[in-house]
Each structure stands twice: as structure tokens, then as C-alpha cells.
Design an enzyme around this catalytic site. Structure first.
Site, PDB file in Angstrom:
ATOM      1  N   ASP A 267     -14.163  11.765   0.733  1.00  0.00           N
ATOM      2  CA  ASP A 267     -14.717  10.455   1.017  1.00  0.00           C
ATOM      3  C   ASP A 267     -14.954  10.385   2.534  1.00  0.00           C
ATOM      4  OD1 ASP A 267     -14.017   7.154  -0.379  1.00  0.00           O
ATOM      5  OD2 ASP A 267     -15.575   7.851   0.988  1.00  0.00           O
TER       6      ASP A 267
HETATM    7  C1  GLC Z   1     -17.172   4.867   1.503  1.00  0.00           C
HETATM    8  C2  GLC Z   1     -16.642   4.789   0.099  1.00  0.00           C
HETATM    9  C3  GLC Z   1     -17.278   5.757  -0.843  1.00  0.00           C
HETATM   10  C4  GLC Z   1     -18.723   5.956  -0.431  1.00  0.00           C
HETATM   11  C5  GLC Z   1     -18.707   6.691   0.887  1.00  0.00           C
HETATM   12  C6  GLC Z   1     -20.123   6.932   1.434  1.00  0.00           C
HETATM   13  O1  GLC Z   1     -16.140   4.688   2.430  1.00  0.00           O
HETATM   14  O2  GLC Z   1     -15.231   4.868  -0.084  1.00  0.00           O
HETATM   15  O3  GLC Z   1     -17.130   5.227  -2.168  1.00  0.00           O
HETATM   16  O4  GLC Z   1     -19.418   6.695  -1.407  1.00  0.00           O
HETATM   17  O5  GLC Z   1     -17.944   6.014   1.867  1.00  0.00           O
HETATM   18  O6  GLC Z   1     -20.724   5.728   1.776  1.00  0.00           O
END
Ligand code: GLC
Length: 747
Positions: free
Chosen positions: A280
Site C-alpha cells: 500500500d
Molecule cells: C491508499 C489506500 C489504498 C490505495 C492506495 C493508492 O493509501 O490505502 O487503498 O489504493 O493508497 O491510492
């Protein structure tokens, strides 16, 4: 003779098809090996680096030229994507195309209901259709990878990301996750309109302690396997989900981005997952903040050795892996294995053959069939929570309607959280839809009264009350702005924000019928507001077409049939509160004495010793699976094909469903089972299947479920996934509480 010939021809087709598939896979593997053999270590590590391109600059262009970027997120202009792709393909040594990713969570331009609302439809087909449309619109811009579906089991509405989930139930989340992956990926991932799905967040993020985002979770492996992991396993095994994203929460002290058991032992060795694992946002780098890693080099080492493959924006991999390989802390085989999976994803997406986006495509964004699908999805997501004296649908006797509240004309907030590319200019709000669709026969008086959900200015209450007094009915639109929902937006109090509650209290003094429509990204504790309403429609954040959907439902052109995918607590203090809780030794027995009924100087044990709150009892405001209709349904004649079954049997369950009302309606018939005794304390009940049945007034139908006994398997005391012999109950009904029940045994 003809049959034999037909069978032979069919078998030949199947063989050729399989041969074709296997040879294509074999060809891809050969191309991967060949590509890998020509790559430097630096270039390999470049494939493991994902960069945010919100504001592309010369540094990014040079990184791409140097082969130090494998994928890019948050670029969404097709011309820019082609420009970046051209640098990668023509100016970098390896010529490996980039894959462009974006959070396309519940729509790209045409915004569908938030996933929690889509789950309330209990209609996997409509979820698949919604994500198929999202993929068509996003891929037009060159986006070929979305970070969805989010399939975190969510039992805590304080957590803002419950909006993004499919709710509290494992079976429902599995069904919706598989449908959404299939919709995004289509029948052929190499089709330009297909985008790689991403099962997230792996794992246990929805159990963040206190419902506070990014907090820790402590889920033992058995509960992971019985409750949290099944949607991910189904997404991989039943829908061939192309990627997996790890979660921010450390579980049992270990951040998933560096958890070898999860990423290698489980995903690779047990589930044979051959897709790509992405972290993430910066979750590799923040392992230093979590105190799990000394520095970013340590984080890169632990993550890579655990099986992490793409580093989203933390730059730990690109800045440290080369040295880690050189000093032997990370093997080059580890890098090779990761890069093979990344290259395989790009081959499967057809990017080597078609790296660019066709800018001359006739856009399908906001196409009428997309908008129609969004309207239908919204209609099926609505849950009718109350309808006193069948005040809904509004009839011809209603001539003047007061439309009041901050969510009646809130085009931005109506779309909900996680809709990066949705445009509020396209949102059709309830106010506009009601006037357009029913303004000929109904006089609408509109009083916004509160400018937004948190607004505490009550100065316009007088005008709202006046409008109500002039009306035959009040449509009150309340709830929460979209910013109060979603990531990093946890709430400790689930009561209505601002002066919304005061507003409904004032309106209720007019004695006019109040129909309350709630737009929110989570369950709210609205027991008081519901008691002051004659009808309540929970519309979630319904997306672009929420207005026309609400208008048609309110005036009976369509009938609400949604069911709650999550339990509604009466008080925030009851949380976590969910339907499939494990049996306990002293369950509440509905004879509990509540706070105001406790005698003075009551003796210590005089209130009984059961599990409840003196000030809140035990029951939820609304149970999982609950939802009303404009008609009524009666369940009868529950029958089982057998009462004593073996573990390989299939139990056939029949129930008669009758529409006992005056209107056609759709009922979600729910099948639950309950294990009476097991080697670990079993849940009191679990959803095992559901069917949507539409019946005309007076019509009845025998609804049949075939339940393989193997579906009762669970990870038991010995940590084996087995069906245990013993007694079970099977239950069928229109929610998780009002159920017909019968017993059976498994030998
Ligand atoms: C965010 C989220 C994730 C998302 C990623 C990219 O912090 O936790 O679900 O896909 O970053 O935006």
C-alpha cells in the site's frame, strides 16, 4: 452416431482451446525468461518501483529512461500516459512498457454506489456490471490496473473505510469480490478494455483496533482463515485476480508488507498465486515508523525477503535493493521471481503488443447505458428501514412536497468517498430528479436549511418548518458529507453531525409525514431520528445517478429491495456488533433489566448474569440482512431433502415464499447455517447463500438451495479445514433474525 461425432468435435474444440491456452502461457513464460536474461539488476529492480505521477516532471521522465520505473499511479490523462509510455518503450534500454494504475473503486467517470451500497443489493451481477463499466471508462484513458476491490471484512462503522468494503460478512464479501474482479478483468485481461484488479487490503485492515484507521489488529491465524482470508482466496481462485495489495495495519505485531507467512507461505506456496503483490502507499517505508525496521534499507530487505514485489512510492526498493543483493542480504533469485510476476502481468495485459492508448476512441464515458446501469445499481442498493402505514411510495394524494436538508442537492457528496475522477457536474441530485420526473403533478418546495451535513446554523429552521406546514409530506435528505467517510476518516461518534438531528425534531412538531433519506458511507446511530420519521430509506452514497434512483423509488416507479450488509448499532458503545458472533457462555436472553428499571439497592446478582449493556441492552438497531419492501413476504414450508447427511452430501433446502402484499417486490432470501457444537466455539449463524426472488402480489414460489455439506468446513481446533460431525441448524428468511429453522446432522 451423430451424438458420438458431436462429442468428438466438441472434445476436439476443448482440446484445441486448452492447447491454445497452454501454448500461449508457455509462450509468455518463454518471453519472460528471455526478457529477464537481458535485464541488468538495476533494470529488474526498476520494475519493482511504482511512482506517483500526480505532477510528472523531468525527474520522472529520466527515471523512466533509466529503467527505474515499472508502474505509475495517479496519472490519468491519456495523452500524458502515452507520452510516458513512449519514453519507456522507445528511450529506455529494456523497452519494457509501463502499467498505469489508479484507484477506480466504484466507477471512473460514471460513479456507482459506494461498495457498501453495492453490497446491499445482494446482487453480484450488478456489481460485475458496475465494475465492467468502470473498466471500460478507465481503460479509455490508458489505466489498466485498479486498486480494487477492497474486500476487508468490516465490523466497525467507526472506521471510515467501511464505505469501501462489502460489509461484515465473509460469504457476501466473497461473492461481491469475485463479481467485481470479473467485471474489472473481463473475459480476457489482454483486451484493451480490461484492467487488472487488486484484492486489498491483505490482511485484517478492517479490524483496526478502535475502528481507528491505520491502527493495529490482532487476528489469530484461525480467525484469519475463517473470517478474513476467504474473499481473497476466492478472488484468486475463482476470478484469477491479477494483483494483491498489502495493508497498513500490523497484525499480531507484523506489518503484512513484510510478513513471509502471508506473502510467501500462504499466497505463493499454499494458494499458488502467480500474480503480483504490491504494497500500500509507502507501507514499506512506514515500517520504520512502526518500529519494525531500523531504516529504509532494513525495510527493503525485510519486505523483499518476505515476498513483496512492488514498492508503492516509498522508494525503498529502488534506493536499496541493488546494494542488498550485492551484500547478499537479498538473493537475485528473489528479485527475479518478483520481476517474472511483474512481466507476466504486463504480458497478460497485452502491453508488450499494445502499449499505447488509442486516443481516437469514441468515448463511452457517461454513455446512456452506463448511466442507466448506475441508476439501477443505486436503486438496488437502497435499504428501506421503515415505512409506517405504507406512506411510501408516495401516491396521487400527494400534491405538495417539501424537500429539505443538506443532502438533497449535494452533487459532490452524493458520489461518496474514493471517486477521484467523478465529476459533480454530472451528478443528478434528488432535488433535480424529483422536479424533472414528478414536477408536473407535484409542487415541490425546496429548503436546503443546512448548507452541509456539519452545518450548525439553525437560522433557516423557521423557513423549513413553514415549507413543511404547506406540504402533504416532507422529504428530508440528511447524512454525511463524503469527506467524513473513507480513508483516515474514523469517527468516535456516529450520531448525525451538525444540526441535522435538531432539524428533524423541529420538523416532527409539524405532524406532517416525514420521509427521511440518509446518504452516508457507514451505519449511523439514528434511532431517535428514525422514531421521528414515518419512513426511512438508507441510500448510502449512491453515485452519479442517485437522484433519479431515489425519485423513482419514492414515487413507486421502482421498489426498494436492498438488505443491510452490516449491522446497525444503537449506540457506538456497542461496537463491535455483528450478527455472526461466536457462541458465548452467558448470552443475552431478552429478559435483561435495563438501567431505568433497576430497583434501588438491587442485590449484586439480581439482574442476572448475561452479556448485555445495562444502558443499551443487546440488540442492534437493525440486523445484518434486514430490509423492507413496498410489499410483504411470507416464508413457510421449510423442508430438507435429508435430516442425516454424510460429509459428501448435498443438502437440498426448499422454502415457500409468498408475496402477501399489494405490489410486486424483490426479496433477498437468505440461507444461514449454525453449527451447534464444534472443536472451537462456532458462530451463532453464518450466511451460506442468498437468492433474489421477484414475485407479483399473491404469487408464491418454492425457493430451492443446494448446500454442499463441504460448505460447512471451517479451520478447526487442529487447524485443519474440515467438516466436523454433529448437529446443525439451517435457517431461511429475509434477514438474519426472522428465520425458519430446521435441524440436521452430519455423520
Ligand atoms: C491508499 C489506500 C489504498 C490505495 C492506495 C493508492 O493509501 O490505502 O487503498 O489504493 O493508497 O491510492
Amino acid at each position: 452416431m451423430m451424438k458420438k461425432l458431436a462429442l468428438r468435435i466438441y472434445s476436439l474444440f476443448v482440446f484445441c482451446g486448452m492447447f491454445g491456452y497452454l501454448s500461449a502461457q508457455h509462450n509468455i513464460e518463454n518471453r519472460i525468461e528471455n526478457m529477464l536474461s537481458k535485464m541488468s539488476l538495476r533494470q529488474k529492480i526498476g520494475q519493482m518501483n511504482q511512482v506517483n505521477a500526480r505532477k510528472p516532471d523531468e525527474r520522472l521522465y529520466q527515471q523512466i529512461r533509466d529503467g527505474e520505473v515499472g508502474s505509475i499511479l495517479n496519472a490519468e490523462d491519456p495523452a500524458l500516459l502515452n507520452q510516458l509510455q513512449k519514453i519507456a518503450v522507445d528511450e529506455s534500454r529494456s523497452g519494457i512498457p509501463l502499467v498505469f494504475a489508479r484507484d477506480v473503486i466504484h466507477g471512473f467517470k460514471t460513479i456507482f454506489p459506494i461498495p457498501l451500497g453495492q453490497a446491499a443489493s445482494f446482487n453480484p451481477q450488478i456489481v460485475e456490471e458496475s465494475s465492467r463499466i468502470a473498466a471500460i471508462e478507465a481503460s479509455e484513458n490508458g489505466i489498466r490496473w485498479t486498486f480494487a476491490p477492497m474486500m476487508d471484512i468490516s465490523r466497525d462503522p467507526r472506521w471510515g473505510r467501511i464505505a469501501e468494503s462489502f460489509g461484515e460478512d465473509t460469504y457476501l464479501s466473497e461473492a461481491m469480490s469475485v463479481a467485481m474482479v470479473k467485471g474489472f478483468q473481463g473475459n480476457d485481461l489482454s483486451n484493451p478494455s480490461s484492467i487488472a484488479a487488486c484484492a486489498k487490503h491483505f490482511i485484517g485492515y478492517g479490524a483496526a483496533e478502535g475502528g481507528r484507521d491505520y491502527n493495529i489488529s490482532n487476528i489469530p491465524e484461525r480467525q484469519l482463515r475463517n473470517i478474513y482470508l476467504p474473499p481473497f482466496e476466492a478472488a484468486i481462485k475463482d476470478a484469477d485476480c491479477a494483483t494483491i495489495m498489502t495493508s497498513f495495519n500490523s497484525n499480531n505485531g507484523i506489518p503484512p508488507s513484510a510478513n513471509k507467512f502471508l506473502l510467501t507461505d500462504l499466497l505463493r506456496n499454499e494458494w499458488k498465486f502467480d500474480g503480483v503483490i504490491v504494497s500500500d502507499w509507502a507501507s514499506i517505508g512506514i515500517m520504520t515508523t512502526q518500529g519494525f525496521c531500523e531504516d529504509k534499507k532494513d525495510a527493503a530487505r525485510k519486505a523483499a525477503n518476505a515476498g513483496m514485489e512492488i514498492d508503492m512510492v516509498s522508494e525503498c526498493f529502488i534506493n536499496n535493493l541493488e546494494q542488498l543483493v550485492k551484500d547478499g542480504s537479498v538473493s537475485e533469485k528473489t528479485i527475479d521471481d518478483a520481476v517474472k510476476n511483474i512481466l507476466r502481468l504486463k504480458y497478460r495485459l497485452g502491453l508488450f503488443d499494445r502499449p499505447y492508448t488509442d486516443l481516437n476512441l469514441q468515448s463511452k464515458k457517461y454513455a446512456i447505458n452506463h448511466l442507466d446501469a448506475a441508476k439501477k445499481a443505486a436503486e438496488e442498493s437502497f435499504v428501506l428501514l421503515k415505512n409506517k402505514n405504507d406512506i411510501l411510495p408516495l401516491g396521487n394524494n400527494i400534491k405538495t412536497v417539501a424537500i429539505i436538508g443538506p443532502m438533497a442537492d449535494a452533487p459532490h457528496d452524493q458520489m461518496g468517498t474514493w471517486c477521484f475522477d467523478g465529476e459533480k457536474e454530472y451528478t443528478q441530485t434528488p432535488l433535480n430528479a424529483l422536479k424533472k420526473q414528478f414536477g408536473k403533478n407535484v409542487n415541490f418546495i425546496y429548503e436546503q436549511t443546512l448548507a452541509f451535513s456539519r452545518d450548525k446554523d439553525t437560522s433557516k429552521f423557521v423557513k423549513a418548518v413553514e415549507a413543511a406546514k404547506k406540504s402533504d409530506a416532507v422529504l428530508l435528505f440528511i447524512g454525511e458529507e463524503s469527506i467524513l467517510s473513507g480513508e483516515a476518516h474514523s469517527l468516535a461518534d456516529l450520531n448525525l453531525v451538525g444540526a441535522q438531528s435538531e432539524l428533524i425534531s423541529e420538523l416532527s412538531k409539524t405532524s406532517k409525514p416525514i420521509i427521511t433519506i440518509v446518504m452516508a458511507g457507514r451505519p449511523l446511530t439514528i434511532e431517535k431520528e428514525i422514531s421521528l420519521s414515518d419512513a426511512v430509506l438508507y441510500a448510502w452514497h449512491p453515485g452519479t445517478m442517485g437522484g433519479p434512483a431515489i425519485a423513482d423509488v419514492l414515487f413507486g416507479k421502482s421498489c426498494p429491495g436492498g438488505k443491510l450488509p452490516v449491522t446497525f448499532p444503537r449506540y457506538v458503545g456497542q461496537i463491535p456488533l455483528y450478527y455472526n458472533y461466536e457462541r458465548i457462555g452467558r448470552p443475552a436472553n431478552k429478559k435483561e433489566v435495563l438501567l431505568n428499571d433497576i430497583p434501588l439497592e438491587a442485590k449484586q446478582s439480581s439482574l442476572g448474569n448475561t452479556s448485555y449493556y445495562l444502558d443499551a441492552g443487546f440488540d442492534a438497531l437493525f440486523a445484518f440482512g434486514y430490509g423492507l419492501s413496498y410489499t410483504t413476504f411470507e416464508y413457510s414450508n421449510l423442508t430438507l431433502s435429508k435430516k442425516n447427511l454424510s460429509k459428501d452430501d448435498v443438502l437440498r433446502i426448499n422454502v415457500t415464499l409468498k408475496n402477501t402484499g399489494k405490489r410486486e417486490g424483490c426479496e433477498v432470501v437468505q440461507l444461514y447455517t449454525s453449527d451447534i457444537t464444534a472443536s472451537i466455539a462456532p458462530p451463532v449463524k453464518e450466511l451460506k447463500d442468498f437468492k433474489r426472488v421477484t414475485l407479483k402480489p399473491g404469487e408464491q414460489q418454492i425457493v430451492t438451495f443446494d448446500l454442499p455439506i463441504q460448505k460447512l468446513a471451517f479451520w478447526n481446533y487442529e487447524m485443519d479445514k474440515v467438516v466436523e460431525s454433529g448437529k446443525f441448524d439451517v435457517m431461511v428468511g429475509g434477514n438474519s433474525v426472522d428465520l425458519l429453522k430446521m435441524r440436521f446432522t452430519v455423520d
